[in-house]
Write a protein that holds these residues in place. Structure first.
Motif, PDB file in Angstrom:
ATOM      1  N   ASP A  77      47.770  35.870  33.313  1.00  0.00           N
ATOM      2  CA  ASP A  77      47.148  34.639  33.789  1.00  0.00           C
ATOM      3  C   ASP A  77      45.729  34.514  33.233  1.00  0.00           C
ATOM      4  O   ASP A  77      44.939  35.460  33.299  1.00  0.00           O
ATOM      5  N   GLY A  78      45.415  33.338  32.694  1.00  0.00           N
ATOM      6  CA  GLY A  78      44.054  33.071  32.248  1.00  0.00           C
ATOM      7  C   GLY A  78      43.732  33.470  30.829  1.00  0.00           C
ATOM      8  O   GLY A  78      42.695  33.073  30.296  1.00  0.00           O
ATOM      9  N   ASP A 130      41.803  43.273  52.650  1.00  0.00           N
ATOM     10  CA  ASP A 130      40.947  44.363  52.162  1.00  0.00           C
ATOM     11  C   ASP A 130      41.146  44.586  50.669  1.00  0.00           C
ATOM     12  O   ASP A 130      40.181  44.832  49.936  1.00  0.00           O
ATOM     13  N   ALA A 131      42.411  44.487  50.204  1.00  0.00           N
ATOM     14  CA  ALA A 131      42.689  44.684  48.783  1.00  0.00           C
ATOM     15  C   ALA A 131      42.080  43.562  47.960  1.00  0.00           C
ATOM     16  O   ALA A 131      41.541  43.796  46.866  1.00  0.00           O
ATOM     17  N   LYS A 132      42.148  42.336  48.477  1.00  0.00           N
ATOM     18  CA  LYS A 132      41.553  41.206  47.763  1.00  0.00           C
ATOM     19  C   LYS A 132      40.043  41.372  47.661  1.00  0.00           C
ATOM     20  O   LYS A 132      39.441  41.103  46.613  1.00  0.00           O
ATOM     21  N   TRP A 133      39.428  41.811  48.755  1.00  0.00           N
ATOM     22  CA  TRP A 133      37.975  42.025  48.731  1.00  0.00           C
ATOM     23  C   TRP A 133      37.622  43.114  47.720  1.00  0.00           C
ATOM     24  O   TRP A 133      36.676  42.950  46.939  1.00  0.00           O
ATOM     25  N   ALA A 134      38.370  44.196  47.724  1.00  0.00           N
ATOM     26  CA  ALA A 134      38.091  45.305  46.811  1.00  0.00           C
ATOM     27  C   ALA A 134      38.201  44.856  45.356  1.00  0.00           C
ATOM     28  O   ALA A 134      37.394  45.253  44.504  1.00  0.00           O
ATOM     29  N   LEU A 135      39.189  44.038  45.054  1.00  0.00           N
ATOM     30  CA  LEU A 135      39.375  43.569  43.684  1.00  0.00           C
ATOM     31  C   LEU A 135      38.211  42.678  43.252  1.00  0.00           C
ATOM     32  O   LEU A 135      37.656  42.843  42.158  1.00  0.00           O
ATOM     33  N   ASN A 136      37.828  41.736  44.098  1.00  0.00           N
ATOM     34  CA  ASN A 136      36.721  40.850  43.765  1.00  0.00           C
ATOM     35  C   ASN A 136      35.401  41.600  43.696  1.00  0.00           C
ATOM     36  O   ASN A 136      34.560  41.316  42.827  1.00  0.00           O
ATOM     37  N   PRO A 153      28.354  30.510  36.886  1.00  0.00           N
ATOM     38  CA  PRO A 153      28.899  29.219  37.344  1.00  0.00           C
ATOM     39  C   PRO A 153      30.192  29.418  38.109  1.00  0.00           C
ATOM     40  O   PRO A 153      30.850  30.463  37.996  1.00  0.00           O
ATOM     41  N   ARG A 154      30.572  28.419  38.873  1.00  0.00           N
ATOM     42  CA  ARG A 154      31.768  28.516  39.709  1.00  0.00           C
ATOM     43  C   ARG A 154      33.024  28.763  38.882  1.00  0.00           C
ATOM     44  O   ARG A 154      33.963  29.410  39.345  1.00  0.00           O
ATOM     45  N   LYS A 155      33.066  28.297  37.640  1.00  0.00           N
ATOM     46  CA  LYS A 155      34.250  28.448  36.800  1.00  0.00           C
ATOM     47  C   LYS A 155      34.328  29.811  36.110  1.00  0.00           C
ATOM     48  O   LYS A 155      35.310  30.085  35.412  1.00  0.00           O
ATOM     49  N   HIS A 156      33.337  30.674  36.322  1.00  0.00           N
ATOM     50  CA  HIS A 156      33.332  31.963  35.615  1.00  0.00           C
ATOM     51  C   HIS A 156      34.496  32.848  36.060  1.00  0.00           C
ATOM     52  O   HIS A 156      34.796  32.975  37.246  1.00  0.00           O
ATOM     53  N   ALA A 157      35.155  33.452  35.078  1.00  0.00           N
ATOM     54  CA  ALA A 157      36.248  34.400  35.353  1.00  0.00           C
ATOM     55  C   ALA A 157      35.877  35.750  34.751  1.00  0.00           C
ATOM     56  O   ALA A 157      35.354  35.825  33.638  1.00  0.00           O
ATOM     57  N   GLU A 158      36.156  36.811  35.484  1.00  0.00           N
ATOM     58  CA  GLU A 158      35.870  38.173  35.021  1.00  0.00           C
ATOM     59  C   GLU A 158      37.198  38.861  34.731  1.00  0.00           C
ATOM     60  O   GLU A 158      38.134  38.807  35.525  1.00  0.00           O
ATOM     61  N   VAL A 177      43.397  42.067  34.435  1.00  0.00           N
ATOM     62  CA  VAL A 177      43.500  41.162  35.570  1.00  0.00           C
ATOM     63  C   VAL A 177      42.351  40.160  35.484  1.00  0.00           C
ATOM     64  O   VAL A 177      41.200  40.553  35.268  1.00  0.00           O
ATOM     65  N   VAL A 178      42.663  38.886  35.619  1.00  0.00           N
ATOM     66  CA  VAL A 178      41.645  37.844  35.573  1.00  0.00           C
ATOM     67  C   VAL A 178      41.233  37.509  37.003  1.00  0.00           C
ATOM     68  O   VAL A 178      42.067  37.119  37.824  1.00  0.00           O
ATOM     69  N   VAL A 179      39.948  37.679  37.305  1.00  0.00           N
ATOM     70  CA  VAL A 179      39.418  37.406  38.642  1.00  0.00           C
ATOM     71  C   VAL A 179      38.517  36.182  38.563  1.00  0.00           C
ATOM     72  O   VAL A 179      37.578  36.143  37.759  1.00  0.00           O
ATOM     73  N   LYS A 180      38.801  35.185  39.376  1.00  0.00           N
ATOM     74  CA  LYS A 180      37.971  33.972  39.408  1.00  0.00           C
ATOM     75  C   LYS A 180      36.718  34.267  40.233  1.00  0.00           C
ATOM     76  O   LYS A 180      36.547  33.824  41.361  1.00  0.00           O
TER      77      LYS A 180
END
Length: 211
Positions: A77-78, A130-136, A153-158, A177-180
């Protein structure tokens, strides 16, 4: 808009032919497409099918063009976005939603793009909060280590190197993994007052600006 109208006209013409074959009255032919016109469209794109969702056909064509131009089949994705369409997300949606596709769509995907249904061990695992928080947080830490701040910016993806924090599975893949991250940071700021003290402290360590 032209393509949408053309497909609607083709559907109308096909429905009229079915009514004639059944000996039933046919309404006015206004708006229906002639057989010659359908042949012209087929000559432009043999895969054109007025009965299918136009979004599906658009993404299929974009993926096919990408592969024919020498690109690899997008699976993350991304990673490949063309004309606003996330091709990796679309490919993954076909693999994980294989049973909802028509047999002819399955055949096309297998024989033109080598897309196959997802295996059972590939099924996405629902993440806990908790897993979502850890990933972000991991994405935020990576950004901070590289840039020294979290101002994006809000559109930045890591892009993280692997999915090893995504599900905790022993056989987690090595695919990125693409993180928004920009969206996540913006949302976290808006609910700062509801964050547990520990989570707020984790972001404070990275120089998080809360306003």
């Amino acid at each position: 808009m032209w393509a949408k109208n053309a497909r609607a006209a083709a559907r109308r013409a096909r429905e009229d032919e079915e009514l004639r074959a059944a000996g039933r009255p046919v309404p006015s032919a206004a708006g229906a497409m002639t057989e010659a016109r359908q042949d012209e469209l087929d000559a432009i794109d043999p895969g054109w099918c007025p009965a299918w969702d136009t979004g599906w056909q658009r993404c299929y064509r974009l993926v096919k063009n990408h592969v024919q131009a020498g690109g690899t089949l997008p699976t993350v994705d991304g990673d490949v976005v063309v004309q606003g369409e996330d091709l990796g997300r679309w490919v993954n949606a076909q693999r994980h939603g294989w049973e909802q596709l028509l047999p002819v769509q399955q055949w096309i995907l297998e024989n033109t793009l080598k897309i196959t249904p997802a295996e059972d061990n590939e099924r996405p695992v629902k993440q806990t909060q908790d897993a979502k928080w850890a990933l972000n947080l991991r994405a935020a830490q990576q950004l901070h280590a590289r840039e020294g701040h979290l101002r994006v910016p809000r559109k930045h993806a890591e892009h993280l190197a692997s999915a090893d924090t995504l599900s905790g599975r022993q056989n987690a893949t090595d695919e990125p993994v693409v993180v928004k991250l920009g969206t996540w940071l913006d949302n976290v700021r808006k609910r700062a007052g509801k964050l547990p003290e520990q989570r707020r402290a984790e972001l404070d360590e990275l120089g998080m600006r809360w306003s």
